[in-house]
Design an enzyme around this catalytic site. Structure first.
Site, mmCIF file in Angstrom:
data_model
loop_
_atom_site.group_PDB
_atom_site.id
_atom_site.type_symbol
_atom_site.label_atom_id
_atom_site.label_comp_id
_atom_site.label_asym_id
_atom_site.label_seq_id
_atom_site.Cartn_x
_atom_site.Cartn_y
_atom_site.Cartn_z
ATOM 1 N N CYS A 57 -5.086 13.285 9.908
ATOM 2 C CA CYS A 57 -4.837 12.495 10.348
ATOM 3 C C CYS A 57 -4.175 12.472 11.793
ATOM 4 O O CYS A 57 -3.418 13.046 11.723
ATOM 5 C CB CYS A 57 -4.869 10.846 9.862
ATOM 6 S SG CYS A 57 -4.659 9.205 10.882
ATOM 7 N N CYS A 61 2.103 8.507 10.670
ATOM 8 C CA CYS A 61 3.072 7.281 9.834
ATOM 9 C C CYS A 61 3.806 8.083 8.666
ATOM 10 O O CYS A 61 3.505 8.789 7.873
ATOM 11 C CB CYS A 61 2.025 6.363 9.374
ATOM 12 S SG CYS A 61 0.715 6.194 10.467
ATOM 13 N N CYS A 64 2.995 7.995 4.877
ATOM 14 C CA CYS A 64 1.530 8.935 4.786
ATOM 15 C C CYS A 64 0.772 10.411 4.137
ATOM 16 O O CYS A 64 1.281 11.088 5.174
ATOM 17 C CB CYS A 64 0.630 7.828 5.734
ATOM 18 S SG CYS A 64 -1.023 8.730 4.831
ATOM 19 N N CYS A 101 -12.942 -1.861 -1.680
ATOM 20 C CA CYS A 101 -12.498 -1.871 -0.117
ATOM 21 C C CYS A 101 -12.511 -0.120 0.387
ATOM 22 O O CYS A 101 -12.382 1.146 -0.762
ATOM 23 C CB CYS A 101 -10.420 -1.318 -0.283
ATOM 24 S SG CYS A 101 -10.109 -3.121 -1.466
ATOM 25 N N CYS A 133 -14.666 -4.121 1.239
ATOM 26 C CA CYS A 133 -13.769 -4.294 2.366
ATOM 27 C C CYS A 133 -12.991 -2.770 2.977
ATOM 28 O O CYS A 133 -13.082 -1.883 2.786
ATOM 29 C CB CYS A 133 -11.644 -4.799 2.181
ATOM 30 S SG CYS A 133 -10.412 -4.240 2.847
ATOM 31 N N CYS A 193 -6.916 -8.618 6.024
ATOM 32 C CA CYS A 193 -5.710 -8.503 5.415
ATOM 33 C C CYS A 193 -4.988 -8.146 5.737
ATOM 34 O O CYS A 193 -5.079 -6.210 6.619
ATOM 35 C CB CYS A 193 -7.106 -7.066 3.638
ATOM 36 S SG CYS A 193 -5.633 -6.981 2.805
ATOM 37 N N ARG A 265 -1.160 -9.507 -2.651
ATOM 38 C CA ARG A 265 -1.820 -8.173 -3.879
ATOM 39 C C ARG A 265 -0.361 -7.725 -3.723
ATOM 40 O O ARG A 265 -0.105 -6.946 -2.855
ATOM 41 C CB ARG A 265 -3.269 -7.505 -2.741
ATOM 42 C CG ARG A 265 -3.401 -6.148 -3.293
ATOM 43 C CD ARG A 265 -5.157 -5.939 -3.031
ATOM 44 N NE ARG A 265 -5.972 -6.681 -3.180
ATOM 45 C CZ ARG A 265 -6.748 -7.597 -1.765
ATOM 46 N NH1 ARG A 265 -6.861 -6.877 -0.745
ATOM 47 N NH2 ARG A 265 -7.693 -8.090 -1.723
HETATM 48 N N1 SAM Z 1 -5.541 4.642 8.530
HETATM 49 C C1 SAM Z 1 -6.207 3.994 8.602
HETATM 50 C C2 SAM Z 1 -4.768 2.926 8.712
HETATM 51 O O1 SAM Z 1 -3.289 3.199 8.812
HETATM 52 O O2 SAM Z 1 -5.193 1.689 8.690
HETATM 53 C C3 SAM Z 1 -6.208 3.355 6.900
HETATM 54 C C4 SAM Z 1 -5.857 3.939 5.459
HETATM 55 S S1 SAM Z 1 -3.764 3.101 5.938
HETATM 56 C C5 SAM Z 1 -3.960 4.719 3.841
HETATM 57 C C6 SAM Z 1 -3.788 2.086 5.525
HETATM 58 C C7 SAM Z 1 -2.518 1.799 4.620
HETATM 59 O O3 SAM Z 1 -1.882 2.243 2.888
HETATM 60 C C8 SAM Z 1 -1.269 1.998 5.497
HETATM 61 O O4 SAM Z 1 -1.493 0.849 6.624
HETATM 62 C C9 SAM Z 1 -0.213 1.554 4.236
HETATM 63 O O5 SAM Z 1 -0.062 0.601 4.717
HETATM 64 C C10 SAM Z 1 -0.487 1.952 3.056
HETATM 65 N N2 SAM Z 1 -0.032 3.199 2.920
HETATM 66 C C11 SAM Z 1 -0.340 4.337 2.976
HETATM 67 N N3 SAM Z 1 0.187 5.248 2.197
HETATM 68 C C12 SAM Z 1 2.131 4.627 2.061
HETATM 69 C C13 SAM Z 1 2.558 5.206 0.782
HETATM 70 N N4 SAM Z 1 2.795 6.487 0.524
HETATM 71 N N5 SAM Z 1 2.876 4.258 0.210
HETATM 72 C C14 SAM Z 1 2.214 2.981 -0.135
HETATM 73 N N6 SAM Z 1 1.902 3.059 1.371
HETATM 74 C C15 SAM Z 1 0.808 3.244 1.666
HETATM 75 FE FE1 SF4 Z 2 -3.846 7.688 9.284
HETATM 76 FE FE2 SF4 Z 2 -1.842 7.186 7.365
HETATM 77 FE FE3 SF4 Z 2 -0.663 6.127 9.176
HETATM 78 FE FE4 SF4 Z 2 -3.754 5.505 8.258
HETATM 79 S S1 SF4 Z 2 -1.541 5.453 7.415
HETATM 80 S S2 SF4 Z 2 -3.192 6.262 10.002
HETATM 81 S S3 SF4 Z 2 -4.183 7.437 7.518
HETATM 82 S S4 SF4 Z 2 -1.116 8.891 9.202
#
Ligand code: SAM
Ligand code: SF4
Ligand code: DTB
Length: 329
Positions: A57, A61, A64, A101, A133, A193, A265
Site C-alpha cells: 500500500c 500509516c 501498518c 469484513c 463490511c 464503521c 467493537r
Molecule cells: N487500507 C484501508 C484503510 O486504511 O482504510 C483498509 C485497511 S486498514 C489495514 C484498516 C484499519 O486497520 C486501519 O485504519 C487501522 O485502524 C487498523 N490497523 C491496521 N494496522 C493495525 C495495527 N498494527 N494495530 C491496530 N490496528 C491496525
Molecule cells: Fe494502507 Fe495500511 Fe494505511 Fe490502510 S492502514 S491505507 S492498508 S498503509
C-alpha cells in the site's frame, strides 16, 4: 430509542476527558447503566475478517505492516478471487459469524476488474445472510452508490487517532480526507464503521479528542472499532510499549457512554489481553469482537478460545441480523 439515555452530538473534549479519567468503578458503573439499557442480554456480534488484497500500500500509516514505506510490508501475497473469498465467508458463517469484513490494502478504491470483483463479493456475502463490511480506503460517490446497490451493510474507515496526533502517524492522507470519505459513505446510505487505535504514543487528551470527533458525528457511526496497537516489527511503531489493558477498558466504557446505540467493537490487540481483561471490556460496553484466528495480517484468538470466553462471560452471540432480533427496540 433508549428511554433514559440522551443521545448527544455536542460533547466537549473536557467532558470526555473527565469521563475517561473517572475512578474506574465509577466509569464502569456509568457505562453499565447505558449498556444494560441498550443491550440487556449483553449479546455480542461476531465479525470475521479477511484480507482480500494484502500489502504493497502506498500510504505511510506508521502502525501498518501493509505499507510500502515500511520494511514490514507483507508484499507478494496474491489478491484473492471471488470464489475463495465466498468460501471463506461460508466457513465464517458455519463457525457462527454474523458479519463478514473484507479488507483491501489500498489508498483508495480502484475502478475496473478489482472493483467489479469487490461488488460480486459483497453480493455473495449478503446472499449468505451475513452482514457485509468493506474496508478499502477512500472512495468516490459513484463507487459508494454501487457498493450500496450491491447490498453493502457497512464501510469501515477509521479516523485512527485525534486530529492533533494524526500528523505523527500518517502523512500521505489528511484527516479532512478521512472525514470526507465518511461523508460519502453516509450519503450513499451505507452504515459507518469508524473508530481508532490506542497505544500509538498519544496522550489522554488525544484519546478524548478522537472520541469527541466520533461522538459528534451525526448520526453516530453504527460501529466503532477500538483497536489496541499491534506493534509489528518493521513498522515505525514497533517499539511502542504494550497498552495497559485497563486503558482499553476505559476507552470502551467511554465510547459506550458517548455512543449508546453503536456497536463498540473490541478489535485488534485482544491476543495481548487476558480472558479477564476481555470480560471487563464486554462488561464496559463492548458488544462485538473480531472472530477467527487472523485479523488482516496478524493473529487473533482462536475460535475455540472465543467460544470459551463468551461462555465464561455468560453472553451469547448474535445469530440473526440485529434488526430482526430487536424489533421494537
Ligand atoms: N487500507 C484501508 C484503510 O486504511 O482504510 C483498509 C485497511 S486498514 C489495514 C484498516 C484499519 O486497520 C486501519 O485504519 C487501522 O485502524 C487498523 N490497523 C491496521 N494496522 C493495525 C495495527 N498494527 N494495530 C491496530 N490496528 C491496525
Ligand atoms: Fe494502507 Fe495500511 Fe494505511 Fe490502510 S492502514 S491505507 S492498508 S498503509
Ligand atoms: C479495524 O478497526 N480493525 C481491523 C478492521 N477494522 C479492518 C483491522 C485490524 C488490523 C490489525 C493489524 C493486521 O492484522 O494487519
Amino acid at each position: 430509542m433508549l428511554a433514559s439515555v440522551p443521545i448527544r452530538h455536542d460533547w466537549s473534549c473536557a467532558e470526555i476527558h473527565t469521563l475517561l479519567e473517572l475512578p474506574l468503578m465509577e466509569l464502569l458503573w456509568r457505562a453499565q447503566a447505558v449498556h444494560r439499557e441498550a443491550n440487556p442480554g449483553y449479546r455480542v456480534q461476531l465479525a470475521s475478517l479477511l484480507s482480500v488484497k494484502t500489502g504493497g500500500c502506498e500510504e505511510d500509516c506508521a502502525y501498518c505492516p501493509q505499507s510500502l514505506h515500511h520494511s514490514a510490508d507483507v508484499a507478494g501475497r496474491p489478491e484473492l478471487e471471488v470464489g475463495p473469498v465466498l468460501a471463506r465467508a461460508r466457513a465464517a458463517k458455519a463457525a457462527g459469524a454474523h458479519r463478514f469484513c473484507m479488507g483491501w490494502a489500498w489508498r483508495e478504491i480502484r475502478d475496473g476488474a478489482p472493483f467489479e470483483a469487490m461488488l460480486q463479493m459483497v453480493r455473495g456475502v449478503r446472499e449468505l445472510g451475513l452482514e457485509a463490511c468493506v474496508t478499502a480506503g477512500m472512495l468516490t460517490d459513484r463507487q459508494a452508490d454501487r457498493l450500496a446497490e450491491a447490498g453493502l451493510t457497512s464501510y469501515n474507515h477509521n479516523l485512527d487517532t485525534s486530529p492533533e496526533h494524526y500528523d505523527r502517524i500518517i502523512t500521505t492522507r489528511s484527516y479532512q480526507e478521512r472525514l470526507e470519505t465518511l461523508q460519502r459513505v453516509r450519503q450513499a446510505g451505507i452504515a459507518l464503521c469508524c473508530g481508532g487505535i490506542i497505544g500509538m504514543g498519544e496522550g489522554p487528551q488525544d484519546r478524548a479528542s478522537l472520541l469527541q470527533v466520533l461522538a459528534n458525528l451525526e448520526p453516530h457511526p453504527e460501529s466503532v472499532p477500538i483497536n489496541a496497537l499491534v506493534a509489528v516489527e518493521g513498522t515505525p511503531l514497533e517499539g511502542q510499549p504494550a497498552v495497559d489493558p485497563l486503558e482499553l477498558v476505559r476507552m470502551v466504557a467511554t465510547a459506550r457512554i458517548l455512543m449508546p446505540h453503536s456497536r463498540v467493537r473490541l478489535s485488534a490487540g485482544r491476543e495481548q489481553l487476558s480472558r479477564e481483561a476481555q470480560i471487563l471490556c464486554l462488561l464496559a460496553g463492548a458488544d462485538s469482537i473480531f472472530y477467527g484466528d487472523t485479523l488482516l495480517t496478524t493473529s487473533n484468538p482462536a475460535v475455540e478460545a472465543d467460544r470459551e470466553l463468551l461462555a465464561a462471560a455468560g453472553v451469547q452471540a448474535w445469530q440473526e441480523p440485529r434488526v430482526a432480533a430487536c424489533v421494537g427496540a
